[in-house]
Scaffold this motif. Structure first.
Motif, PDB file in Angstrom:
ATOM      1  N   UNK A 189      21.572  17.698  24.208  1.00 19.28           N
ATOM      2  CA  UNK A 189      21.546  15.957  23.883  1.00 19.28           C
ATOM      3  C   UNK A 189      22.709  15.634  24.009  1.00 19.28           C
ATOM      4  N   UNK A 190      23.738  16.027  24.615  1.00 17.21           N
ATOM      5  CA  UNK A 190      24.630  14.835  24.909  1.00 17.21           C
ATOM      6  C   UNK A 190      25.076  14.915  26.588  1.00 17.21           C
ATOM      7  N   UNK A 191      24.789  16.059  27.013  1.00  9.19           N
ATOM      8  CA  UNK A 191      25.230  16.330  28.498  1.00  9.19           C
ATOM      9  C   UNK A 191      26.597  16.608  28.610  1.00  9.19           C
ATOM     10  N   UNK A 192      26.729  17.292  27.178  1.00  7.23           N
ATOM     11  CA  UNK A 192      28.392  17.425  27.568  1.00  7.23           C
ATOM     12  C   UNK A 192      28.027  19.342  27.759  1.00  7.23           C
ATOM     13  N   UNK A 193      29.740  20.096  28.135  1.00 12.94           N
ATOM     14  CA  UNK A 193      29.749  21.422  28.579  1.00 12.94           C
ATOM     15  C   UNK A 193      30.530  21.807  28.326  1.00 12.94           C
ATOM     16  N   UNK A 194      30.560  22.907  27.452  1.00  9.13           N
ATOM     17  CA  UNK A 194      31.772  23.232  26.082  1.00  9.13           C
ATOM     18  C   UNK A 194      32.894  23.991  26.897  1.00  9.13           C
TER      19      UNK A 194
ATOM     20  N   UNK B 268      34.326  15.480  23.861  1.00 10.88           N
ATOM     21  CA  UNK B 268      34.674  17.034  23.638  1.00 10.88           C
ATOM     22  C   UNK B 268      36.058  17.420  22.278  1.00 10.88           C
ATOM     23  N   UNK B 269      36.750  16.356  22.343  1.00  9.48           N
ATOM     24  CA  UNK B 269      38.296  16.115  21.562  1.00  9.48           C
ATOM     25  C   UNK B 269      37.275  16.602  20.179  1.00  9.48           C
ATOM     26  N   UNK B 270      36.113  15.261  19.692  1.00  7.78           N
ATOM     27  CA  UNK B 270      35.489  15.832  18.551  1.00  7.78           C
ATOM     28  C   UNK B 270      34.903  16.946  17.906  1.00  7.78           C
ATOM     29  N   UNK B 271      34.295  17.542  19.193  1.00  7.74           N
ATOM     30  CA  UNK B 271      33.415  18.781  19.041  1.00  7.74           C
ATOM     31  C   UNK B 271      34.554  19.731  18.530  1.00  7.74           C
ATOM     32  N   UNK B 272      35.731  19.861  19.074  1.00  6.86           N
ATOM     33  CA  UNK B 272      37.016  20.702  18.831  1.00  6.86           C
ATOM     34  C   UNK B 272      36.502  20.808  17.292  1.00  6.86           C
ATOM     35  N   UNK B 273      37.430  19.157  17.338  1.00  6.18           N
ATOM     36  CA  UNK B 273      37.551  19.100  15.401  1.00  6.18           C
ATOM     37  C   UNK B 273      36.836  19.740  14.485  1.00  6.18           C
ATOM     38  N   UNK B 274      35.576  19.377  15.068  1.00  8.19           N
ATOM     39  CA  UNK B 274      34.059  19.910  13.802  1.00  8.19           C
ATOM     40  C   UNK B 274      34.523  21.216  14.132  1.00  8.19           C
ATOM     41  N   UNK B 275      34.341  22.194  15.300  1.00  6.39           N
ATOM     42  CA  UNK B 275      34.653  23.533  14.765  1.00  6.39           C
ATOM     43  C   UNK B 275      35.995  24.296  14.594  1.00  6.39           C
TER      44      UNK B 275
END
Length: 614
Positions: free
Chosen positions: A69-74, A37-44
């Motif tokens: 795609x990743x089984x992750x929940x925002x 999730x930290x990676x997603x936050x960095x992208x956003x």
């Protein structure tokens, strides 16, 4: 792009089913390819800070792909970043979409609750402010009300992290101010006053209106002043003075900056009332005093000096415009001569051109000529065609004895600049010069008019498309021929032949109009009373009838050019009729086809005038 690559690796290898090292190895280490999730936050966060268009769609795709795609929940941070990216996009419907996602996030991650754990900041006031700002900038009719409802929602959350602050209310004020309607701008000022009262009565520092808050409302009044709304400039001025008083008394920590002063000055300068322009000059003088006292940010800019100069010109106070410019000429030339100069010669030329136009509008082409010469003498200030056109037209309107000589000096200067390659004169300048010659009834008028027409056609064939004679030019030349009948030393037969040549040339290029036919009937008076004259008058009037351009002016010129017998024969109207009084009545009794195109032309011109007024 890196995130997309991770997605491809994860999908190719399949998601790991457990923590068995052998199984992870058999999947080629796919677990390491699944983003955190930290990676997603960095992208956003990267997308949020970018100014590239269309990023809101990419951000939504990233968030939408997390679970499938990743089984992750925002988490709350990811939802908040998505809201900010969409709100910032300013695309159509962005405010609606951002608020919808924000409310969904608040439901899922109530501010201040344990549901926000796992994120760094969660849903906070900055995210709400982004949506309020989106409403302020979207220009939808109900945007201010939608922004206000969202602020009410913030209050109802009763969460310190989401409590509205000065930026929230500044965006709400902006939402009302952007409508550019008196009632809405008044509401923006009311909200500012309410915010100020809450700040002054309590200890809520986060509610203190900052410079932007004040300036937004002052700017809104400025825009209304520009629309000639009486009283708008005064309201802007009252706000500025109130801000100054509160700061000087220690009740505000923000003082007006240069933008605030200039915005208020513009509100006064854009007004059409001289008292308001006086106030604008006082404000600029105050800024200059602050600058001389050491505040470099308050240095009067070239743009401000130009705006105030033009304000005095619009008011018709040319002496005040020059006095004002003289007061600030040191700053103008200082800015112009600096290595990192704020203005160039062409900008200074714009000020001179504004003064030139102002003097022409006020009937003083002699003074306008002074600024024309200054522009020519200056570096990179070459006056354009409109400068010459304006001065020549001013001499036409002035109509004083000897105006042709003065106009000729300007015309010859224009020709020298043309030969030097500095300008390419237009049809309008040549036409105005012919009019000026006719107004002064110069000797040899008909010859000069025809020669000028010939020169225009030569320059046109050489590539100057803007100098091609118009119907107005030809009519002015024909009028010059008609007027030559009353100029001593003009051989009538020669003048008449010149008018026929001009008329023939006109018909090769353009369609005659009622002015053309009226002028040709007047030129018939150059002929002696004879059968030849009668035939010419008859042929000219019949052609006018055929082309549908008969009106009262044509009838007047016909009556003055023909015998009583021929007049009655051509019109069926008694010879003693008063055209000035009964012309319209006569037109209605003539065949409608005789004036069909004239009616169309009149209707079109009326429509254009109404459009111009609107």
């Amino acid at each position: 792009n890196i995130l997309s690559d991770q997605r491809e690796v994860a999908l190719f290898g399949g998601l790991p089913n457990g923590d068995d090292d052998d199984e992870n190895q058999s999947n080629g280490g796919v677990s390491e390819a699944i983003p955190m999730l930290e990676t997603i936050e960095s992208v956003l966060r990267t997308l949020k800070d970018s100014r590239e268009r269309g990023l809101e769609k990419r951000a939504a795709m990233v968030v939408d792909s997390l679970e499938p795609d990743y089984g992750l929940e925002p988490n709350a941070d990811i939802m908040g970043l998505l809201v900010q990216i969409i709100a910032k996009s300013r695309t159509r419907g962005a405010a609606h979409r951002a608020e919808m996602i924000l409310r969904e996030a608040v439901t899922k991650f109530p501010p201040g609750s344990s549901e926000q754990q796992g994120g760094n900041t969660g849903i906070n006031v900055d995210i709400f402010n982004a949506v309020v700002t989106a409403w302020a900038k979207c220009r939808e009719q109900d945007a201010p009300q939608r922004a206000e409802k969202l602020i009410v929602f913030m209050d109802q959350l009763d969460a310190p992290s989401c409590a509205p602050n000065r930026y929230t209310f500044t965006s709400l004020i902006d939402a009302y101010a952007q409508t550019n309607e008196w009632e809405s701008v008044y509401e923006a000022e009311r909200i500012l006053n309410r915010l100020l009262e809450q700040y002054l009565e309590g200890e809520q520092d986060q509610l203190e209106p900052n410079v932007a808050t004040w300036t937004i409302v002052i700017s809104a009044w400025m825009r209304l002043s520009k629309k000639n709304r009486k009283g708008a400039a005064k309201r802007a001025g009252n706000l500025l003075r109130r801000m100054e008083d509160l700061y000087s008394n220690g009740k505000l920590s923000f003082k007006p900056d240069a933008i605030t002063y200039v915005t208020c000055m513009n509100a006064y300068a854009f007004s059409k009332y001289k008292d308001d322009i006086e106030e604008a000059e006082k404000l600029l003088d105050e800024m200059n005093e602050l600058y001389l006292d050491g505040d470099d940010s308050m240095k009067p800019s070239f743009r401000s000096i130009k705006i105030l100069t033009e304000a005095w010109i619009r008011a018709g106070a040319m002496d005040r415009a020059e006095q004002f410019l003289e007061k600030y000429d040191e700053i103008l030339y200082e800015s112009h001569s600096d290595d990192d100069n704020e203005i160039g010669s062409n900008e200074l030329g714009e000020v001179y051109q504004a003064l030139l136009i102002g003097y022409c509008q006020n009937g003083d082409p002699r003074r306008a000529r002074v600024y024309l010469d200054l522009m020519i003498e200056g570096e990179d200030m070459e006056p354009d065609n409109s400068c010459y056109e304006r001065i020549l037209e001013a001499y036409v309107k002035q109509g004083d004895k000897g105006c042709a000589k003065k106009a000729q000096e300007v015309f010859e200067l224009m020709e020298r600049r043309r030969q030097a390659g500095a300008i390419t004169p237009s049809e309008r300048a040549y036409t105005s010069f012919i009019r000026c010659l006719a107004r002064d009834k110069v000797p040899g008028l008909y010859k000069k008019a025809e020669l000028l027409l010939q020169r225009m056609n030569i320059l046109y064939t050489e590539g100057n498309v803007d100098i091609k004679p118009s119907i107005f030019t030809y009519n002015v030349a024909l009028n010059a021929c008609a007027m030559s009948a009353n100029i001593e030393g003009s051989p009538a037969a020669e003048v008449f032949q010149a008018s026929v040549r001009i008329f023939t040339e006109l018909r090769k290029e353009l369609d005659p109009d009622h002015v053309t036919f009226g002028n040709m009937l007047r030129c018939a008076n150059l002929l002696p009373e004879s059968e030849k004259k009668d035939k010419f008058v008859q042929a000219t009037f019949q052609l006018c009838c055929k082309q549908g351009f008969v009106n009262t002016l044509v009838l007047r010129d016909l009556q003055n050019a023909t015998t009583e017998q021929l007049w009655t024969s051509l019109t069926g109207v008694p010879p003693d009729v008063n055209i000035e009084k009964e012309g319209e009545k006569i037109i209605r009794h003539l065949p409608s086809s005789w004036s069909s195109r004239q009616h169309q032309k009149d209707a079109f011109e009326t429509k254009q005038k109404l459009k111009a007024r609107r």
